[in-house]
Design a protein around this motif. Structure first.
Motif, PDB file in Angstrom:
ATOM      1  N   SER A  77      -1.804   2.265  -4.034  1.00 46.15           N
ATOM      2  CA  SER A  77      -1.373   3.667  -3.892  1.00 46.15           C
ATOM      3  C   SER A  77      -0.158   3.996  -4.752  1.00 46.15           C
ATOM      4  O   SER A  77       0.425   5.077  -4.609  1.00 46.15           O
ATOM      5  CB  SER A  77      -1.063   4.014  -2.419  1.00 46.15           C
ATOM      6  OG  SER A  77      -2.194   3.832  -1.607  1.00 46.15           O
ATOM      7  N   ARG A 125       0.808  -1.219   0.000  1.00 44.02           N
ATOM      8  CA  ARG A 125       0.000   0.000   0.000  1.00 44.02           C
ATOM      9  C   ARG A 125       0.841   1.269   0.000  1.00 44.02           C
ATOM     10  O   ARG A 125       0.298   2.366   0.045  1.00 44.02           O
ATOM     11  CB  ARG A 125      -0.953   0.002   1.211  1.00 44.02           C
ATOM     12  CG  ARG A 125      -2.024  -1.097   1.148  1.00 44.02           C
ATOM     13  CD  ARG A 125      -2.965  -0.895  -0.010  1.00 44.02           C
ATOM     14  NE  ARG A 125      -3.951  -1.937  -0.180  1.00 44.02           N
ATOM     15  CZ  ARG A 125      -3.865  -2.945  -1.034  1.00 44.02           C
ATOM     16  NH1 ARG A 125      -2.801  -3.057  -1.826  1.00 44.02           N
ATOM     17  NH2 ARG A 125      -4.825  -3.838  -1.133  1.00 44.02           N
ATOM     18  N   GLU A 173     -13.902   4.746   2.170  1.00 45.36           N
ATOM     19  CA  GLU A 173     -12.724   5.623   2.076  1.00 45.36           C
ATOM     20  C   GLU A 173     -12.169   5.615   0.660  1.00 45.36           C
ATOM     21  O   GLU A 173     -11.737   6.647   0.140  1.00 45.36           O
ATOM     22  CB  GLU A 173     -11.668   5.139   3.066  1.00 45.36           C
ATOM     23  CG  GLU A 173     -10.381   5.957   3.058  1.00 45.36           C
ATOM     24  CD  GLU A 173      -9.349   5.414   4.028  1.00 45.36           C
ATOM     25  OE1 GLU A 173      -8.158   5.728   3.851  1.00 45.36           O
ATOM     26  OE2 GLU A 173      -9.738   4.675   4.954  1.00 45.36           O
ATOM     27  N   GLN A 174     -12.199   4.434   0.024  1.00 44.35           N
ATOM     28  CA  GLN A 174     -11.653   4.323  -1.326  1.00 44.35           C
ATOM     29  C   GLN A 174     -12.507   5.067  -2.346  1.00 44.35           C
ATOM     30  O   GLN A 174     -11.983   5.719  -3.257  1.00 44.35           O
ATOM     31  CB  GLN A 174     -11.531   2.841  -1.722  1.00 44.35           C
ATOM     32  CG  GLN A 174     -10.449   2.078  -0.981  1.00 44.35           C
ATOM     33  CD  GLN A 174     -10.861   1.722   0.445  1.00 44.35           C
ATOM     34  OE1 GLN A 174     -12.050   1.714   0.769  1.00 44.35           O
ATOM     35  NE2 GLN A 174      -9.887   1.436   1.287  1.00 44.35           N
ATOM     36  N   THR A 175     -13.843   4.973  -2.222  1.00 43.44           N
ATOM     37  CA  THR A 175     -14.690   5.686  -3.178  1.00 43.44           C
ATOM     38  C   THR A 175     -14.588   7.198  -2.971  1.00 43.44           C
ATOM     39  O   THR A 175     -14.673   7.965  -3.937  1.00 43.44           O
ATOM     40  CB  THR A 175     -16.155   5.225  -3.052  1.00 43.44           C
ATOM     41  OG1 THR A 175     -16.606   5.391  -1.702  1.00 43.44           O
ATOM     42  CG2 THR A 175     -16.303   3.778  -3.452  1.00 43.44           C
ATOM     43  N   THR A 176     -14.378   7.627  -1.751  1.00 43.98           N
ATOM     44  CA  THR A 176     -14.164   9.057  -1.491  1.00 43.98           C
ATOM     45  C   THR A 176     -12.899   9.535  -2.194  1.00 43.98           C
ATOM     46  O   THR A 176     -12.851  10.629  -2.759  1.00 43.98           O
ATOM     47  CB  THR A 176     -14.062   9.320   0.020  1.00 43.98           C
ATOM     48  OG1 THR A 176     -15.272   8.923   0.649  1.00 43.98           O
ATOM     49  CG2 THR A 176     -13.808  10.797   0.304  1.00 43.98           C
ATOM     50  N   ARG A 177     -11.887   8.681  -2.174  1.00 43.93           N
ATOM     51  CA  ARG A 177     -10.640   9.002  -2.872  1.00 43.93           C
ATOM     52  C   ARG A 177     -10.873   9.159  -4.372  1.00 43.93           C
ATOM     53  O   ARG A 177     -10.338  10.078  -5.010  1.00 43.93           O
ATOM     54  CB  ARG A 177      -9.642   7.876  -2.596  1.00 43.93           C
ATOM     55  CG  ARG A 177      -8.274   8.022  -3.220  1.00 43.93           C
ATOM     56  CD  ARG A 177      -7.434   6.828  -2.803  1.00 43.93           C
ATOM     57  NE  ARG A 177      -6.257   6.662  -3.633  1.00 43.93           N
ATOM     58  CZ  ARG A 177      -5.589   5.534  -3.738  1.00 43.93           C
ATOM     59  NH1 ARG A 177      -5.995   4.462  -3.079  1.00 43.93           N
ATOM     60  NH2 ARG A 177      -4.522   5.446  -4.497  1.00 43.93           N
ATOM     61  N   THR A 193      -2.356   6.454  -9.747  1.00 45.50           N
ATOM     62  CA  THR A 193      -3.549   7.260  -9.506  1.00 45.50           C
ATOM     63  C   THR A 193      -4.696   6.771 -10.383  1.00 45.50           C
ATOM     64  O   THR A 193      -4.461   6.084 -11.393  1.00 45.50           O
ATOM     65  CB  THR A 193      -3.280   8.738  -9.819  1.00 45.50           C
ATOM     66  OG1 THR A 193      -2.896   8.851 -11.203  1.00 45.50           O
ATOM     67  CG2 THR A 193      -2.160   9.283  -8.950  1.00 45.50           C
ATOM     68  N   GLN A 231     -12.532  12.507  -5.271  1.00 46.15           N
ATOM     69  CA  GLN A 231     -11.622  13.642  -5.317  1.00 46.15           C
ATOM     70  C   GLN A 231     -10.955  13.762  -6.679  1.00 46.15           C
ATOM     71  O   GLN A 231     -10.691  14.870  -7.156  1.00 46.15           O
ATOM     72  CB  GLN A 231     -10.569  13.489  -4.214  1.00 46.15           C
ATOM     73  CG  GLN A 231     -11.145  13.567  -2.808  1.00 46.15           C
ATOM     74  CD  GLN A 231     -10.147  13.174  -1.735  1.00 46.15           C
ATOM     75  OE1 GLN A 231      -9.069  12.634  -2.031  1.00 46.15           O
ATOM     76  NE2 GLN A 231     -10.483  13.446  -0.480  1.00 46.15           N
ATOM     77  N   HIS A 232     -10.700  12.614  -7.329  1.00 49.49           N
ATOM     78  CA  HIS A 232     -10.067  12.634  -8.650  1.00 49.49           C
ATOM     79  C   HIS A 232     -11.066  12.956  -9.758  1.00 49.49           C
ATOM     80  O   HIS A 232     -10.710  13.587 -10.744  1.00 49.49           O
ATOM     81  CB  HIS A 232      -9.391  11.293  -8.924  1.00 49.49           C
ATOM     82  CG  HIS A 232      -8.047  11.160  -8.279  1.00 49.49           C
ATOM     83  ND1 HIS A 232      -6.880  11.551  -8.886  1.00 49.49           N
ATOM     84  CD2 HIS A 232      -7.691  10.690  -7.051  1.00 49.49           C
ATOM     85  CE1 HIS A 232      -5.860  11.319  -8.082  1.00 49.49           C
ATOM     86  NE2 HIS A 232      -6.323  10.796  -6.966  1.00 49.49           N
TER      87      HIS A 232
END
Length: 429
Positions: free
Chosen positions: A293, A217, A364-368, A296, A371-372
């Motif tokens: 990680s 990660r 948390e991953q979908t929030t990331r 991107t 942002q993109h």
């Protein structure tokens, strides 16, 4: 026959909204950026490179991975992939021509056949096919068991014309527990001795694949796995180098996660060893790679286009026409089996063969991803406010290798999502 095989070229020049669904879209700009970046890393390190062609399985991507002929070694998982790569042999991209200065006044041109490694431990049913293919390019084999040497010797005995010994890699297990021998295994020195004493094979190198690197990660964690790979194959190679210091041995390491951090490699090889990097998924990437990680979301070249077929407000779900055979049931830290790109909190939460069910999966991953993508999805959206029958959805996929294997045509798009080319992958085993 898949309808796309009959008319896919007719979609060139058209926007993706006009494509049949489900369709696999490939972003050519992203493919080019991803392949160029790794080729630059390899160049700076001064090591050799052997792309694995199993992900996209097509001539066009393989050509990119080779740097249009700059590199001339590949690894393939199927006989079909090797046959497909023969197109590049015919182009001259896999038939190396080098000019060497013999004296200041004279030059000699030498031809050197490419190296194509068959990436599964060799078995009897593949040998005749591999021998036939070896007439067009140099085939190398993977060995991790003495019984495979028996197979090669039995084939040699039955051959009407005696072929040259097979060039082989010894497969080393550095933690994936899939194929190969651990360096501490007592079977490893016995296998090396068995190959060395055989008239049917000769050791070209030692090969490992750190599949467990997908669980890393951070760059630091991936770099540590890369170091373990190098140490593993070097330790294995020393069994041979110590006995035969005159030998030149290739040690081949890599996986897409460790390839992403290859520029951080600090290893110094003992005398007599040449380092080679291999990797396969890096041109396209996928959610599994994003989860490490190390890449991107905008480094993902693959998307699946699907249609919304129905909406179910009572259970806050929708039906799309991309199920298991369009996506795959691979998973990662990202929820579900595919993520709606512009609304990443909606994902494919379950599937059957041709049915995919979109549901809400905030994490948390979908929030990331939000942002993109610049998505403004709110908590607990209603399905009827987000999707209607006939809507097109674009999905990121969990595992590019398996997803791409399901599709018969790739629609290659530019930065404006207009189809510019269509590529037909190699299908079969």
């Amino acid at each position: 026959m898949d309808y796309s095989l009959q008319n896919h070229a007719s979609y060139i020049g058209r926007p993706i909204a006009e494509l049949p669904t489900p369709s696999l879209l490939l972003s050519k700009p992203v493919l080019e950026r991803n392949t160029t970046a790794l080729l630059e890393d390899v160049k700076k390190l001064g090591i050799s490179f052997r792309p694995h062609v199993k992900t996209m399985k097509c001539t066009e991507v393989t050509r990119m991975m080779l740097g249009d002929g700059l590199h001339r070694k590949i690894v393939a998982s199927t006989l079909c992939e090797i046959r497909g790569a023969l197109d590049l042999v015919r182009e001259g991209k896999l038939d190396e021509v080098r000019t060497f200065a013999i004296h200041w006044y004279r030059k000699q041109v030498l031809r050197k056949s490419t190296q194509c490694l068959y990436g599964l431990p060799v078995f009897p049913g593949a040998l005749q096919h591999l021998h036939d293919l070896s007439q067009s390019l140099k085939i190398q084999l993977m060995i991790d068991n003495e019984q495979q040497v028996d197979v090669l010797e039995a084939y040699l005995e039955k051959a009407s014309s005696k072929p040259a010994p097979w060039s082989v890699f010894v497969k080393i297990d550095v933690g994936s527990r899939r194929a190969g021998l651990a360096t501490e295994s007592p079977s490893l020195p016995k296998l090396i001795e068995r190959i060395e004493s055989s008239s049917a094979a000769t050791i070209h190198g030692f090969y490992c694949h750190a599949g467990h690197s997908y669980a890393t990660r951070t760059e630091e964690a991936a770099t540590a796995v890369l170091q373990e790979e190098v140490e593993g194959v070097v330790k294995a190679a020393k069994f041979l180098i110590d006995a035969r210091p005159d030998r030149r041995i290739v040690v081949s390491v890599g996986s897409t996660p460790t390839a992403h951090v290859v520029s951080r490699l600090k290893a110094t090889l003992p005398e007599g060893m040449e380092l080679e990097l291999h990797a396969g998924c890096y041109p396209s990437n996928d959610l599994q790679q994003v989860a490490t990680s190390l890449v991107t979301p905008n480094q993902q070249a693959i998307r699946i286009l699907a249609d919304v077929c129905s909406v179910y407000p009572e259970r806050n779900e929708a039906l799309i026409n991309a199920g298991t055979v369009a996506l795959s049931k691979e998973a990662s830290e990202f929820p579900g089996y595919g993520i709606v790109i512009d609304r990443p909190q909606w994902c494919v939460v379950r599937m059957s063969q041709e049915h995919g069910i979109l549901g809400w999966a905030e994490s948390e991953q979908t929030t990331r991803l939000m942002q993109h993508t610049g998505s403004k999805s709110g908590t607990g959206e209603k399905i009827e406010d987000s999707f209607r029958v006939g809507d097109k959805v674009l999905l990121y996929v969990q595992h590019a290798c398996i997803t791409s294997a399901q599709h018969f045509v790739y629609y290659v798009v530019d930065e404006h999502d207009v189809v510019r080319e269509t590529w037909v992958p190699w299908k079969g085993w």
